[in-house]
Design a protein around this motif. Structure first.
Motif, PDB file in Angstrom:
ATOM      1  N   UNK A  22      -0.168  22.810-121.122  1.00 37.39           N
ATOM      2  CA  UNK A  22      -0.827  23.173-119.838  1.00 37.39           C
ATOM      3  C   UNK A  22      -0.810  23.570-119.708  1.00 37.39           C
ATOM      4  N   UNK A  23      -2.215  24.342-118.930  1.00 36.76           N
ATOM      5  CA  UNK A  23      -2.751  25.840-118.758  1.00 36.76           C
ATOM      6  C   UNK A  23      -2.560  25.946-117.455  1.00 36.76           C
ATOM      7  N   UNK A  24      -1.728  25.722-116.727  1.00 34.14           N
ATOM      8  CA  UNK A  24      -1.369  25.836-115.139  1.00 34.14           C
ATOM      9  C   UNK A  24       0.469  26.495-115.959  1.00 34.14           C
ATOM     10  N   UNK A  25       0.890  25.597-117.024  1.00 34.28           N
ATOM     11  CA  UNK A  25       2.769  26.495-117.602  1.00 34.28           C
ATOM     12  C   UNK A  25       1.976  28.137-117.975  1.00 34.28           C
ATOM     13  N   UNK A  26       1.065  28.208-118.838  1.00 38.27           N
ATOM     14  CA  UNK A  26       0.732  28.813-119.453  1.00 38.27           C
ATOM     15  C   UNK A  26       0.020  30.240-118.568  1.00 38.27           C
ATOM     16  N   UNK A  27      -0.670  30.157-117.390  1.00 30.83           N
ATOM     17  CA  UNK A  27      -1.216  31.026-116.243  1.00 30.83           C
ATOM     18  C   UNK A  27       0.702  31.987-115.968  1.00 30.83           C
ATOM     19  N   UNK A  61       9.950  24.854-117.707  1.00 32.68           N
ATOM     20  CA  UNK A  61      10.314  25.959-117.751  1.00 32.68           C
ATOM     21  C   UNK A  61      11.428  25.950-118.357  1.00 32.68           C
ATOM     22  N   UNK A  62      12.296  25.984-117.339  1.00 32.71           N
ATOM     23  CA  UNK A  62      13.750  26.305-117.083  1.00 32.71           C
ATOM     24  C   UNK A  62      14.647  25.197-118.098  1.00 32.71           C
ATOM     25  N   UNK A  63      14.460  24.361-117.979  1.00 34.77           N
ATOM     26  CA  UNK A  63      15.412  23.413-118.694  1.00 34.77           C
ATOM     27  C   UNK A  63      14.546  23.222-120.066  1.00 34.77           C
ATOM     28  N   UNK A  64      13.618  23.738-120.593  1.00 34.95           N
ATOM     29  CA  UNK A  64      13.455  24.471-122.067  1.00 34.95           C
ATOM     30  C   UNK A  64      13.932  25.769-122.523  1.00 34.95           C
TER      31      UNK A  64
END
Length: 103
Positions: A22-27, A61-64
């Motif tokens: 996901x581009x937003x998460x990557x950024x 991202x926190x749960x991962x």
């Protein structure tokens, strides 16, 4: 095949790569890589997305286990969870840069 990870490990690896899909998460991750630690409002401003979107992405991202948070009063400051996440981001960027320099 010794190099083939067990199915459970393969599923965990896949979930990390889905986060980067996901581009937003990557950024957000690259922003944290650069800044070190930021709160939701600063991440939203730096990436140009809403605080709601940032919060939702950070929850995933926190749960991962990719980011961790530190509470300071009413704010939570997020950072990459460890050096392995930093290395993954660095290697991914180097791979992309390498591929574009071949063209």
């Amino acid at each position: 095949m010794e190099a083939l990870p067990p199915l459970e490990v393969s599923e965990e690896i896949s979930s990390v790569f889905k986060l980067l899909g996901d581009p937003t998460r990557t950024r957000l991750l690259y922003t944290l890589l650069d800044a070190g630690e930021l709160c939701v409002c600063d991440l939203a401003e730096a990436t140009g997305v809403t605080e709601t979107t940032v919060s939702q992405a950070l929850r995933l991202m926190r749960s991962s286990g990719v980011v961790i948070g530190r509470r300071a009063g009413r704010n939570v400051f997020y950072r990459l969870s460890d050096g392995h996440v930093r290395m993954l981001l660095d290697v991914t960027r180097a791979h992309i840069d390498h591929d574009t320099s071949k063209s």
